[in-house]
Design a protein around this motif. Structure first.
Motif, short mmCIF file in Angstrom:
data_model
loop_
_atom_site.label_atom_id
_atom_site.label_comp_id
_atom_site.label_asym_id
_atom_site.label_seq_id
_atom_site.Cartn_x
_atom_site.Cartn_y
_atom_site.Cartn_z
N VAL A 1 0.75 -1.21 0.18
CA VAL A 1 0.05 0.06 0.22
C VAL A 1 0.93 1.45 -0.10
O VAL A 1 1.72 1.63 0.88
N TYR A 2 0.79 2.17 -1.10
CA TYR A 2 1.57 3.22 -1.20
C TYR A 2 0.74 4.48 -0.48
O TYR A 2 1.33 5.43 -0.21
N SER A 3 -0.51 4.64 -0.77
CA SER A 3 -1.47 5.43 -0.05
C SER A 3 -2.77 5.02 0.21
O SER A 3 -3.18 3.97 -0.48
N THR A 4 -3.43 5.43 0.99
CA THR A 4 -4.82 5.09 1.21
C THR A 4 -5.73 5.96 1.89
O THR A 4 -5.48 7.11 2.41
N VAL B 1 -6.62 -0.29 7.09
CA VAL B 1 -5.36 -0.35 5.95
C VAL B 1 -4.45 0.79 5.97
O VAL B 1 -4.63 1.90 6.55
N SER B 2 -3.12 0.19 6.10
CA SER B 2 -2.30 1.20 6.40
C SER B 2 -0.83 1.56 5.41
O SER B 2 -0.70 0.33 4.46
N ILE B 3 -0.43 2.36 5.27
CA ILE B 3 0.67 2.65 4.15
C ILE B 3 1.70 1.58 4.66
O ILE B 3 2.16 1.34 5.75
N GLY B 4 2.23 0.83 3.55
CA GLY B 4 3.53 0.02 4.05
C GLY B 4 2.89 -1.52 4.05
O GLY B 4 3.70 -2.48 4.09
#
Length: 129
Positions: free
Chosen positions: A64-67, A105-108
Protein backbone atom coordinates in the motif's frame (compact mmCIF):
# COMPACT_ATOMS: atom_id res chain seq x y z
CA UNK A 1 11.70 -0.65 -43.71
CA UNK A 2 9.64 -3.81 -43.12
CA UNK A 3 6.30 -3.35 -41.46
CA UNK A 4 5.60 -5.54 -38.42
CA UNK A 5 2.19 -6.94 -37.55
CA UNK A 6 0.36 -5.06 -34.83
CA UNK A 7 -0.31 -7.61 -32.03
CA UNK A 8 -3.32 -5.55 -30.87
CA UNK A 9 -4.98 -4.99 -34.26
CA UNK A 10 -8.70 -4.92 -33.54
CA UNK A 11 -7.98 -5.62 -29.88
CA UNK A 12 -6.37 -2.68 -28.09
CA UNK A 13 -4.36 -2.99 -24.88
CA UNK A 14 -7.36 -2.25 -22.63
CA UNK A 15 -9.49 -4.92 -24.32
CA UNK A 16 -6.61 -7.40 -24.07
CA UNK A 17 -6.25 -6.65 -20.33
CA UNK A 18 -10.02 -7.03 -19.74
CA UNK A 19 -10.08 -10.38 -21.61
CA UNK A 20 -7.34 -11.58 -19.26
CA UNK A 21 -9.39 -10.52 -16.24
CA UNK A 22 -12.42 -12.36 -17.63
CA UNK A 23 -10.23 -15.47 -17.87
CA UNK A 24 -9.03 -15.02 -14.27
CA UNK A 25 -5.60 -13.61 -15.16
CA UNK A 26 -3.91 -10.43 -13.91
CA UNK A 27 -1.50 -9.48 -16.70
CA UNK A 28 0.67 -6.40 -17.06
CA UNK A 29 2.96 -5.30 -19.84
CA UNK A 30 6.75 -5.30 -19.84
CA UNK A 31 8.74 -3.17 -22.26
CA UNK A 32 11.19 -5.22 -24.32
CA UNK A 33 13.40 -2.13 -24.82
CA UNK A 34 13.89 -0.78 -21.27
CA UNK A 35 12.61 -3.89 -19.41
CA UNK A 36 10.35 -1.83 -17.13
CA UNK A 37 6.80 -2.90 -16.35
CA UNK A 38 3.88 -0.82 -17.55
CA UNK A 39 0.43 -0.38 -16.04
CA UNK A 40 -2.26 0.82 -17.07
CA UNK A 41 -2.31 -1.03 -20.42
CA UNK A 42 -1.10 1.14 -23.27
CA UNK A 43 0.31 0.99 -26.78
CA UNK A 44 3.64 2.67 -25.92
CA UNK A 45 5.97 2.29 -22.94
CA UNK A 46 5.47 5.24 -20.61
CA UNK A 47 9.15 5.04 -19.61
CA UNK A 48 10.93 5.05 -22.98
CA UNK A 49 8.23 5.34 -25.65
CA UNK A 50 8.86 1.95 -27.24
CA UNK A 51 5.89 0.21 -28.89
CA UNK A 52 7.51 -3.17 -28.16
CA UNK A 53 5.51 -4.39 -25.13
CA UNK A 54 4.92 -7.97 -23.99
CA UNK A 55 2.15 -9.24 -21.68
CA UNK A 56 3.36 -10.97 -18.49
CA UNK A 57 1.48 -12.51 -15.57
CA UNK A 58 1.71 -10.15 -12.59
CA UNK A 59 2.93 -11.62 -9.31
CA UNK A 60 -0.02 -10.01 -7.55
CA UNK A 61 2.22 -8.93 -4.69
CA UNK A 62 2.10 -5.31 -3.66
CA UNK A 63 2.50 -2.69 -0.95
CA UNK A 64 0.00 0.00 0.00
CA UNK A 65 1.51 3.30 -1.17
CA UNK A 66 -1.39 5.54 -0.06
CA UNK A 67 -4.84 5.03 1.39
CA UNK A 68 -8.05 6.93 1.94
CA UNK A 69 -11.61 6.18 3.03
CA UNK A 70 -14.60 6.95 0.88
CA UNK A 71 -17.61 7.58 3.15
CA UNK A 72 -21.01 6.06 2.34
CA UNK A 73 -24.17 5.65 4.37
CA UNK A 74 -24.65 2.15 5.79
CA UNK A 75 -27.64 1.54 3.47
CA UNK A 76 -25.33 2.32 0.53
CA UNK A 77 -22.80 -0.30 1.61
CA UNK A 78 -20.84 1.64 4.21
CA UNK A 79 -17.34 3.05 4.00
CA UNK A 80 -14.91 1.79 1.35
CA UNK A 81 -11.17 1.94 1.14
CA UNK A 82 -9.44 3.53 -1.85
CA UNK A 83 -5.73 2.84 -2.14
CA UNK A 84 -2.77 3.18 -4.43
CA UNK A 85 -0.82 -0.07 -4.45
CA UNK A 86 2.72 -0.38 -5.72
CA UNK A 87 3.14 -3.74 -7.43
CA UNK A 88 6.28 -5.79 -6.80
CA UNK A 89 7.04 -5.20 -10.50
CA UNK A 90 7.06 -1.42 -9.97
CA UNK A 91 3.88 0.15 -11.37
CA UNK A 92 1.28 1.68 -9.08
CA UNK A 93 -2.46 1.28 -9.47
CA UNK A 94 -5.59 2.75 -7.94
CA UNK A 95 -7.63 0.01 -6.27
CA UNK A 96 -9.39 -1.09 -3.11
CA UNK A 97 -8.27 -3.29 -0.23
CA UNK A 98 -11.06 -5.75 0.56
CA UNK A 99 -11.95 -7.99 3.51
CA UNK A 100 -10.61 -5.46 6.03
CA UNK A 101 -12.09 -2.34 7.60
CA UNK A 102 -10.96 0.82 5.74
CA UNK A 103 -9.45 2.23 8.97
CA UNK A 104 -7.21 -0.86 9.27
CA UNK A 105 -5.51 -0.33 5.91
CA UNK A 106 -2.11 1.31 6.39
CA UNK A 107 0.70 2.62 4.23
CA UNK A 108 3.39 -0.04 3.85
CA UNK A 109 0.94 -2.94 4.34
CA UNK A 110 1.75 -5.98 2.19
CA UNK A 111 -1.17 -6.99 -0.02
CA UNK A 112 -2.04 -9.66 -2.58
CA UNK A 113 -4.15 -9.13 -5.70
CA UNK A 114 -7.34 -10.94 -6.55
CA UNK A 115 -9.87 -10.45 -9.31
CA UNK A 116 -13.12 -9.10 -7.95
CA UNK A 117 -16.26 -7.56 -9.35
CA UNK A 118 -18.14 -4.33 -8.81
CA UNK A 119 -21.37 -3.72 -10.68
CA UNK A 120 -20.62 -6.65 -13.00
CA UNK A 121 -17.20 -5.24 -13.98
CA UNK A 122 -14.13 -7.37 -13.23
CA UNK A 123 -11.27 -5.49 -11.59
CA UNK A 124 -8.07 -5.95 -9.64
CA UNK A 125 -8.64 -5.71 -5.89
CA UNK A 126 -6.30 -6.56 -3.02
CA UNK A 127 -6.40 -8.34 0.34
CA UNK A 128 -3.97 -8.07 3.25
CA UNK A 129 -1.14 -10.55 2.58
Amino acid sequence: MAETANPFAGDGPEAHFRKGLAAGEFNIQQCNACKKYVFYPRALCNHCGSPNLTWKRASGNGTVYSTSTERYRPEAGGDKNIAVVELAEGPRLLTRITDIAPAEVSIGMKVKAHIGEDGGIKMILFRKA
